[in-house]
Design a protein around this motif. Structure first.
Motif, PDB file in Angstrom:
ATOM      1  N   ILE A 122      11.262  21.542  -5.163  1.00 49.38           N
ATOM      2  CA  ILE A 122      11.844  22.688  -5.850  1.00 49.38           C
ATOM      3  C   ILE A 122      10.738  23.453  -6.560  1.00 49.38           C
ATOM      4  O   ILE A 122       9.930  22.871  -7.274  1.00 49.38           O
ATOM      5  N   ILE A 138       4.109   5.890  -5.242  1.00 52.57           N
ATOM      6  CA  ILE A 138       4.085   5.996  -6.704  1.00 52.57           C
ATOM      7  C   ILE A 138       3.131   7.092  -7.134  1.00 52.57           C
ATOM      8  O   ILE A 138       3.450   7.936  -7.971  1.00 52.57           O
ATOM      9  N   VAL A 168       4.365   9.116 -16.442  1.00 55.26           N
ATOM     10  CA  VAL A 168       3.549  10.329 -16.603  1.00 55.26           C
ATOM     11  C   VAL A 168       4.285  11.467 -17.309  1.00 55.26           C
ATOM     12  O   VAL A 168       3.680  12.459 -17.683  1.00 55.26           O
ATOM     13  N   ASN A 169       5.604  11.331 -17.499  1.00 52.76           N
ATOM     14  CA  ASN A 169       6.354  12.339 -18.241  1.00 52.76           C
ATOM     15  C   ASN A 169       6.987  11.667 -19.451  1.00 52.76           C
ATOM     16  O   ASN A 169       7.682  10.660 -19.306  1.00 52.76           O
ATOM     17  N   MET A 222      13.782  14.496  -7.911  1.00 54.48           N
ATOM     18  CA  MET A 222      12.469  13.972  -7.552  1.00 54.48           C
ATOM     19  C   MET A 222      12.592  12.813  -6.559  1.00 54.48           C
ATOM     20  O   MET A 222      11.796  12.682  -5.642  1.00 54.48           O
ATOM     21  N   LEU A 250       4.601  10.494  -6.402  1.00 53.58           N
ATOM     22  CA  LEU A 250       5.668  10.803  -7.366  1.00 53.58           C
ATOM     23  C   LEU A 250       5.093  11.239  -8.702  1.00 53.58           C
ATOM     24  O   LEU A 250       5.544  12.212  -9.311  1.00 53.58           O
ATOM     25  N   MET A 251       4.083  10.501  -9.159  1.00 55.66           N
ATOM     26  CA  MET A 251       3.487  10.816 -10.458  1.00 55.66           C
ATOM     27  C   MET A 251       2.855  12.203 -10.429  1.00 55.66           C
ATOM     28  O   MET A 251       2.999  12.978 -11.361  1.00 55.66           O
ATOM     29  N   LEU A 276       0.836  -1.205   0.000  1.00 55.10           N
ATOM     30  CA  LEU A 276       0.000   0.000   0.000  1.00 55.10           C
ATOM     31  C   LEU A 276       0.863   1.245   0.000  1.00 55.10           C
ATOM     32  O   LEU A 276       0.625   2.188  -0.733  1.00 55.10           O
ATOM     33  N   GLU A 277       1.899   1.200   0.855  1.00 55.45           N
ATOM     34  CA  GLU A 277       2.810   2.343   0.925  1.00 55.45           C
ATOM     35  C   GLU A 277       3.492   2.578  -0.411  1.00 55.45           C
ATOM     36  O   GLU A 277       3.653   3.709  -0.860  1.00 55.45           O
ATOM     37  N   THR A 278       3.885   1.462  -1.061  1.00 53.77           N
ATOM     38  CA  THR A 278       4.522   1.590  -2.372  1.00 53.77           C
ATOM     39  C   THR A 278       3.598   2.273  -3.356  1.00 53.77           C
ATOM     40  O   THR A 278       4.001   3.207  -4.055  1.00 53.77           O
ATOM     41  N   LEU A 279       2.344   1.821  -3.379  1.00 56.28           N
ATOM     42  CA  LEU A 279       1.382   2.421  -4.311  1.00 56.28           C
ATOM     43  C   LEU A 279       1.174   3.901  -4.023  1.00 56.28           C
ATOM     44  O   LEU A 279       1.118   4.721  -4.938  1.00 56.28           O
ATOM     45  N   ARG A 286      12.956   0.254  -4.780  1.00 53.00           N
ATOM     46  CA  ARG A 286      12.106   1.446  -4.736  1.00 53.00           C
ATOM     47  C   ARG A 286      12.537   2.474  -5.778  1.00 53.00           C
ATOM     48  O   ARG A 286      11.711   3.163  -6.358  1.00 53.00           O
ATOM     49  N   ILE A 300      -2.965  -6.643  -2.389  1.00 50.74           N
ATOM     50  CA  ILE A 300      -3.595  -5.852  -1.343  1.00 50.74           C
ATOM     51  C   ILE A 300      -5.049  -6.275  -1.125  1.00 50.74           C
ATOM     52  O   ILE A 300      -5.542  -6.387  -0.007  1.00 50.74           O
ATOM     53  N   SER A 323       7.817   5.170 -12.409  1.00 44.93           N
ATOM     54  CA  SER A 323       6.621   5.983 -12.117  1.00 44.93           C
ATOM     55  C   SER A 323       6.734   7.343 -12.785  1.00 44.93           C
ATOM     56  O   SER A 323       5.784   7.842 -13.373  1.00 44.93           O
ATOM     57  N   LEU A 324       7.919   7.942 -12.673  1.00 46.89           N
ATOM     58  CA  LEU A 324       8.121   9.270 -13.254  1.00 46.89           C
ATOM     59  C   LEU A 324       7.993   9.219 -14.773  1.00 46.89           C
ATOM     60  O   LEU A 324       7.390  10.088 -15.393  1.00 46.89           O
ATOM     61  N   ASP A 368      10.817  24.593 -11.164  1.00 49.28           N
ATOM     62  CA  ASP A 368      11.284  23.478 -11.996  1.00 49.28           C
ATOM     63  C   ASP A 368      10.632  23.572 -13.377  1.00 49.28           C
ATOM     64  O   ASP A 368       9.955  24.549 -13.690  1.00 49.28           O
ATOM     65  N   ARG A 425       3.497  14.722  -8.308  1.00 46.32           N
ATOM     66  CA  ARG A 425       4.507  15.761  -8.119  1.00 46.32           C
ATOM     67  C   ARG A 425       5.248  16.081  -9.405  1.00 46.32           C
ATOM     68  O   ARG A 425       5.614  17.227  -9.659  1.00 46.32           O
ATOM     69  N   SER A 426       5.494  15.049 -10.208  1.00 46.23           N
ATOM     70  CA  SER A 426       6.321  15.281 -11.393  1.00 46.23           C
ATOM     71  C   SER A 426       5.508  15.782 -12.568  1.00 46.23           C
ATOM     72  O   SER A 426       6.044  16.345 -13.498  1.00 46.23           O
ATOM     73  N   SER A 427       4.184  15.585 -12.546  1.00 45.96           N
ATOM     74  CA  SER A 427       3.415  15.982 -13.725  1.00 45.96           C
ATOM     75  C   SER A 427       2.462  17.128 -13.430  1.00 45.96           C
ATOM     76  O   SER A 427       1.794  17.626 -14.306  1.00 45.96           O
TER      77      SER A 427
END
Lengths: 236, 94
Positions: free
Chosen positions: A128, A35, B22-23, B34, A38-39, A29-32, B11, B91, B18-19, A131, A41-43
């Motif tokens: 940051i 993810i 979406v990019n 990141m 991250l997705m 769950l934490e991994t998901l 990880r 899960i 993952s990055l 960016d 934040r980056s997009s």
């Protein structure tokens, strides 16, 4: 290491396996979750803060008050003179200069405020601020704002003053919808309302100050307050 | 469970994928910032991903500097999705 061994083990071992499975689950769950973060934040440009909306709203209202005093025109008063079109016959250039400079000052201070509060939020989020994503957002915003600005200059040139505030609202709304794909959904909603208000303002153009105060003042306050309450206050 | 890919056990590798999902493209430094990892650490994970043909590396020369960008391959996208699906299944189980 998973359920497979269930049936062959003793009680305490089954229990152990069960706990192990739960722990694995938590880890997955934490991994998901990480993810997803991250997705996002980056997009997406997620630092656009509620405070920046509130400050932009206050600045717009203060500017409108300044103009109201200068023109001796109340917010709910009709401005019939605005309907007289034609290339600078009875409009004195002094008034025009005052209005344009005030608008530019409001725009500049708002921009600084938005950048300030957003970079502060980014610092809090530990990311940051300036960016590639932020650059993309501001570039996309400016393409529309610049076009709108040029269009307003053209309106001034032809003396079509009554469409200036509606044009500002419509172009601003389009700009917001254009950048909303990189940021929060609320920005698109704000954009739609601004466009809607711009169209109403085109039909009843005798209330330029009122429309300005609603579009750039009150709507920003509502938007900023909403975003602040929804995303920012919870974390504090 | 058989879909849980060994490559994504790390990880950092999972983060890189993952990055890139979406990019369209991303450069080394952005990925580094990141994920908050060191140069060497990230480089080794990226080369592992490339070895598995999950990502593509593009090198461009801008002035005197080389700018390296990364893109997920179709295979990489599929494996990543399968991996996520498997995680979800785990899960939901039990």
């Amino acid at each position: 290491m998973h359920v497979k061994y269930y049936y062959f083990t003793l009680h305490y071992k089954v229990l152990f396996q069960f706990i192990n499975l739960m722990e694995n689950k938590k880890e997955h769950l934490e991994t998901l979750t990480s993810i997803r973060i991250l997705m996002e934040r980056s997009s997406k440009f997620i630092s656009l803060s509620g405070m920046s909306g509130i400050s932009a709203g206050i600045i717009a209202i203060v500017g409108a008050i300044a103009v109201s005093i200068y023109l001796n025109l109340g917010f709910f008063e009709q401005d019939r003179s605005i309907m007289q079109t034609g290339v600078r016959t009875n409009t004195n250039t002094e008034t025009l200069t005052y209005l344009i400079i005030t608008a530019l000052i409001i725009f500049a201070i708002s921009l600084v405020a938005v950048l300030y509060f957003s970079s502060k939020k980014a610092k809090k989020q530990n990311i940051i601020f300036w960016d590639n994503m932020a650059k993309r957002v501001f570039l996309n915003l400016f393409i529309f704002l610049f076009t709108g600005g040029i269009f307003c200059v053209i309106l001034v040139y032809y003396g079509i003053y009554f469409l200036i505030v509606p044009a500002m609202l419509i172009f601003y709304g389009l700009a917001l919808i254009n950048v909303s794909k990189f940021t929060m959904n609320e920005v698109a909603q704000l954009g739609i309302i601004e466009i809607f208000l711009g169209i109403i303002a085109s039909f009843i153009p005798v209330y330029p100050l009122l429309m300005w105060v609603i579009g750039f003042g009150i709507l920003h306050l509502i938007y900023g307050g909403y975003v602040y309450l929804k995303y920012e206050r919870v974390k504090a | 469970m058989e879909n849980l890919s060994k490559v994504f056990e790390s990880r950092i590798r999972l983060g890189v994928m993952s990055l890139l999902m979406v990019n369209d493209t991303m450069d080394f430094n952005t990925i580094k910032q990141m994920l908050n990892v060191t140069d060497g650490n990230l480089a080794s994970h990226i080369s592992a991903l490339e070895k598995n043909r999950l990502i593509k590396i593009k090198k461009k020369i801008i002035g005197k500097k080389t700018n390296t960008t990364y893109t997920a391959t179709d295979r990489g996208r599929k494996e990543f999705n399968d991996h996520l699906g498997a995680l979800e299944k785990l899960i939901k189980m039990g």
